[in-house]
Structure formats: structure tokens, C-alpha cells
Scaffold this active site. Sequence first.
Site, PDB file in Angstrom:
ATOM      1  N   SER A 171      31.890  71.502  35.434  1.00 59.58           N
ATOM      2  CA  SER A 171      33.123  71.197  36.160  1.00 59.58           C
ATOM      3  C   SER A 171      32.806  70.929  37.632  1.00 59.58           C
ATOM      4  O   SER A 171      31.961  71.613  38.220  1.00 59.58           O
ATOM      5  CB  SER A 171      34.067  72.390  36.041  1.00 59.58           C
ATOM      6  OG  SER A 171      35.190  72.196  36.865  1.00 59.58           O
TER       7      SER A 171
ATOM      8  N   CYS B  65      41.139  81.900  37.097  1.00 57.33           N
ATOM      9  CA  CYS B  65      41.346  80.609  36.430  1.00 57.33           C
ATOM     10  C   CYS B  65      42.645  80.627  35.638  1.00 57.33           C
ATOM     11  O   CYS B  65      43.254  79.602  35.411  1.00 57.33           O
ATOM     12  CB  CYS B  65      40.184  80.281  35.509  1.00 57.33           C
ATOM     13  SG  CYS B  65      38.690  79.948  36.429  1.00 57.33           S
TER      14      CYS B  65
END
Length: 382
Positions: free
Chosen positions: A201, A327
Site C-alpha cells: 500500500s 485502520c
Amino acid sequence: MEKMYFDHAATSPVHPEVIEVVYEAMKNHYGNASSIHNFGRDSRRIVDNARIVFAESIGAKPSEIIITSGGTESDNTAIIETALKRQQDGKHIITSVVEHHAVLKPMEYLEKLGFEVTYLPVNEKGQVDPIMVEEALRPDTILVSIMYANNEVGTVMDIAEIGTLIEASESTAYFHTDAVQAYGTEEIDVKRDHIDLLSISGHKINGPKGIGFLYVKETIFLPSFMLGGEQEKKRRAGTENIPAIAGLQKAVEIIQPQRENRKERHRELRKQLIEELTQKEIEFEVNGNTAKQLDHIVSVWFKNVSAEQLLMSLDLRGIAVSSGSACTAGNIDPSHVLIAMYGEKNPIVAETIRISFGLGTTSEQISYLAEQLATISLRLKK
Ligand SMILES: Cc1ncc(COP(=O)(O)O)c(C=O)c1O
């Protein structure tokens, strides 16, 4: 009040040079990379160049890189597409209990579709035992998904050993690893470690959000997770996000040569934080595996201090840390990672905060943080 950010594992600030590249690409390279005219070819060049850089950074070939919208999409694609494609070969999957929800939720989804998932436990350091992976392999195992490093406690898994054991076994299971947190400090080599699928990511390495990639070994073809256009050689539908791709390339180019230095710097900051907290004579313990660790993630248990209250008090002083995994923002459920390591009833679960640093973190900031942690935790102590 100076604001201080110690939540780089949730997301990291975008590097100024990345911002420039993104701006330039957004302004000047707006052609659709699938168009055959000059504007399209211009964008295509950006995608092709970025793919080469992404591939080199993990020891892969450019053709083995699928550009995605980030870690979640890469994990979902690797897991769900492998399962759907390989269901004739078997319906058994192996993973661990400490994976990110981007892995665990697809597993739950597959269970509803009739797949069987073995969730391997971890020890008190958050480590998956490679031998347990080997023992869990069955003739019908089609996929093993074990994260490279954990996002909450920073434990680095024995990925090379797991990859080698799967490779040496009779199993035909693909080996996927979520390397979202490890990329940027760990030396990743997909060939050396026998990795078939690997997720990355952009926003954890000072790149843009909403961009990442999935490495898929060249002998494997996974159909597109999203249906639509034929981009990425039919492996990922959707018009390419040129500014984000260019930005991620820049972030990778900046971070790769600095990997060792960053690691060293993180180690020093971590050591300083622990030393200063120790000097202040407050009761704390560091969670995770100090021997095999992402040094920029420090998971700390402040004994008899509520993590939520500590976090909020720090926030009032302009200091950002995290309790559990940020997250899943807004989610105050206890951390599944800490529960897996210490058990549901252990006070560590409700009394742990995650401090994570990176670009822009200074030694002065660490001293200030240690001071504030000491003052607040003494005040909040039950
Ligand atoms: C280990 C891990 N996997 C996956 C993700 C999801 O990545 P993204 O935010 O790019 O979708 C994160 C964090 O967000 C993570 O820490």
C-alpha cells in the site's frame, strides 16, 4: 501548541517530493492510459515506468505487478480470486488470527461460500510458528496467507521460513503475504522467499492514499476482482490513477535507498523512547517481539491506565497515537491481535497504546512524548 504525529502505522504524511510529482501528473498527464493517442501514450509511459520501479523493489518482474487501489484491494484480490479460481483443487485455506481485517474479512466471506479456513494462533510475541503452517497443510489447501509484519505490535513473521517450507512440501498452495507494514524497512525478495502473492500500500510509505500493488507470480493468473475494463492485462478493471501511480513511484524511489538508514533511525528513536520512559519510573511494558520487530511500531502497555483515556488526554495536548488498529477507524472493539497474544481477560488488551513514527519524527518530539506519557499515565492510574 505544536501538533505531534505518532501514528505512522495508520497512515503516513506524504513526502513533499511526492506531492510535487502528484501535482505535476494531475496537471499535465491527464490522458487515459488506454487511449492510443499522444495523451494516452504519455500516461501509459508513466504506468510502465512505475511498474518497473515497483517490481525491482521486491525482486519481481514488471509483468508480475498489478496496480491496485491499495492494501485492502490487493489482499481481497489475492484471497478471493485465488479461492474462486482454485475451488476445483480444494477448499482449504490457512491464515493467522492476527491478520489485518483486509485479510480476515475475505476469509469470513469465503467461509460463508463453503471454504474451510484454519486460523493459526500466535505466541505471546505475536509470532506464527512456521512449523504450525507446515502441519496445517493438507492436500486440499489452496492458499496460505500470513502477514509479513503485524500492524499493531510490529512483530515480523518468519516469512522466508514459511515460504521455504511450503515450497519444499507437496502442497500446491499459493503463498500470499500482506507486506503493507513491512515494505519500506524490510528487505523483501519474493523469489528468495518463495512468495506467490504479495500486497503493498502507498500510504504507509509517505506515498498517496488509494494506491498500491499486488505482486502475482508469473505462473499464476488471477482474474480481475472488479469487473469492467481490460486494464492491467485484464487483471484489474478501472482507469489508471496516473497521479497516484506517479506519486507512489516517487515514494518508492525515495524510500528504497534509505531503507537501512530508516531502520537504524527508527531503532534509535525506539531505544530513546523506552529509555526515557524507564527513567521516569512508570510501570510499562513493550508488547511484541523485540528481537524481530518493525522498530517504528512501539506497542506499549501502561499498567492500570485505560488506553482510551490516555489516548484522549494525549490528543488534548496535540499528540496523536493509536489504541489498537487505527485502520478500522472509529472502532473501539478490543484489539484482536492483543487478544490473540495475551487472552481476552488480560488487562494488556485495554491498556495498550500504539506509538508509531516515521518521516519528520525528531528526538525532541520523542522526549516530549515520554514526558507527557509519564505525567498523564501517573494521573490516570487506577
Ligand atoms: C497490515 C495491513 N494490511 C492492509 C491494510 C490496508 O491497506 P489500505 O489502507 O491501503 O487499504 C493496512 C492498513 O491500512 C495494514 O496495516
